[in-house]
Design a protein around this motif. Structure first.
Motif, PDB file in Angstrom:
ATOM      1  N   LYS A  21       0.831  -1.196   0.000  1.00 39.14           N
ATOM      2  CA  LYS A  21       0.000   0.000   0.000  1.00 39.14           C
ATOM      3  C   LYS A  21       0.865   1.245   0.000  1.00 39.14           C
ATOM      4  N   GLU A  57      -5.552   2.247 -10.304  1.00 44.83           N
ATOM      5  CA  GLU A  57      -6.034   0.867 -10.294  1.00 44.83           C
ATOM      6  C   GLU A  57      -4.880  -0.058  -9.958  1.00 44.83           C
ATOM      7  N   GLN A  58      -5.164  -1.041  -9.158  1.00 44.26           N
ATOM      8  CA  GLN A  58      -4.150  -2.026  -8.808  1.00 44.26           C
ATOM      9  C   GLN A  58      -4.416  -3.298  -9.594  1.00 44.26           C
ATOM     10  N   GLU A  59      -3.392  -4.089  -9.748  1.00 41.48           N
ATOM     11  CA  GLU A  59      -3.561  -5.378 -10.412  1.00 41.48           C
ATOM     12  C   GLU A  59      -3.877  -6.424  -9.368  1.00 41.48           C
ATOM     13  N   ASP A  60      -4.925  -7.183  -9.612  1.00 41.17           N
ATOM     14  CA  ASP A  60      -5.322  -8.231  -8.675  1.00 41.17           C
ATOM     15  C   ASP A  60      -5.984  -9.351  -9.465  1.00 41.17           C
ATOM     16  N   LYS A  79     -11.077   0.261  -9.130  1.00 49.17           N
ATOM     17  CA  LYS A  79      -9.923   0.046  -8.265  1.00 49.17           C
ATOM     18  C   LYS A  79      -9.009  -1.078  -8.739  1.00 49.17           C
ATOM     19  N   ASN A  82       2.271   1.849  -3.479  1.00 53.78           N
ATOM     20  CA  ASN A  82       1.285   2.403  -4.407  1.00 53.78           C
ATOM     21  C   ASN A  82       1.020   3.869  -4.132  1.00 53.78           C
TER      22      ASN A  82
END
Length: 196
Positions: free
Chosen positions: A2, A69-72, A107, A5
């Motif tokens: 976190k 946006e995060q990669e998940d 997100k 980011n």
């Protein structure tokens, strides 16, 4: 993760505004070392520091925290497989992915596009399933008349095969596209485009 980011977001916004670290420190009335620690992910801004940074970078604290946006892939896989809940109740095949899509569409990278394709397919499939049920119920009660031999005898085998086929198609598209998405490949769903 976190901190990294958030640090990346702050640095990117600083550069976008044409600020040096010294300028950002001056604009926020923070020490240069504080700005450097934040951008290096060594420190996470909170409270007043976060507020000062967001004002200087012309954003809100909430937008700063949720900005990128995060990669998940795990979430995308969950989103992709969530329509399998239609096996419990057909409308859950729409409701489950809809809830996940609304929660994370801005997100998680790819969630918006993938979710729209998935929801369009599930809505189309559910409408086709409903119309097939309605058609056969109306035919069984004689509300509509059809001249198909297999229906006139009310032999249930063709009807069962049709509905099993519809369920098989849905499951196949859900599983195959979830795997494709997890491998970062293009997905394809046949559907009427309802969500753009």
């Amino acid at each position: 993760m976190k901190n990294a980011n958030l640090a990346k977001k702050i640095k990117e916004l600083r550069v976008r505004h044409g600020f040096s670290q010294e300028t950002l420190a001056y604009e926020t009335n923070l020490g240069l070392r504080t700005v450097q620690r934040i951008e290096n992910g060594e420190s996470e801004p909170r409270g007043e520091t976060l507020k000062r940074l967001s004002i200087a970078l012309k954003t809100s604290p909430d937008e700063l925290l949720d900005w990128s946006e995060q990669e998940d892939k795990g979430f995308l896989l969950l989103l992709g497989l969530s329509p399998l809940s239609f096996l419990i109740f057909p409308l859950l095949g729409i409701i489950a992915p809809l809830v996940l899509w609304i929660a994370k569409r801005n997100k998680i990278k790819g969630a918006d596009t993938y979710g729209k394709k998935l929801l369009n397919f599930q809505i189309t499939w559910s409408v086709v399933l409903f119309l097939a049920y309605l058609f056969f119920i109306l035919a069984m009660f004689g509300v509509i008349t059809i001249e198909l031999d297999f229906l006139s005898s009310f032999d249930s085998l063709p009807i069962i095969v049709l509905f099993l086929g519809l369920y098989f198609i849905n499951i196949s598209f859900i599983v195959v596209n979830a795997i494709l998405m997890f491998k970062s490949k293009n997905v394809w769903y046949p559907s009427v485009r309802l969500l753009k």
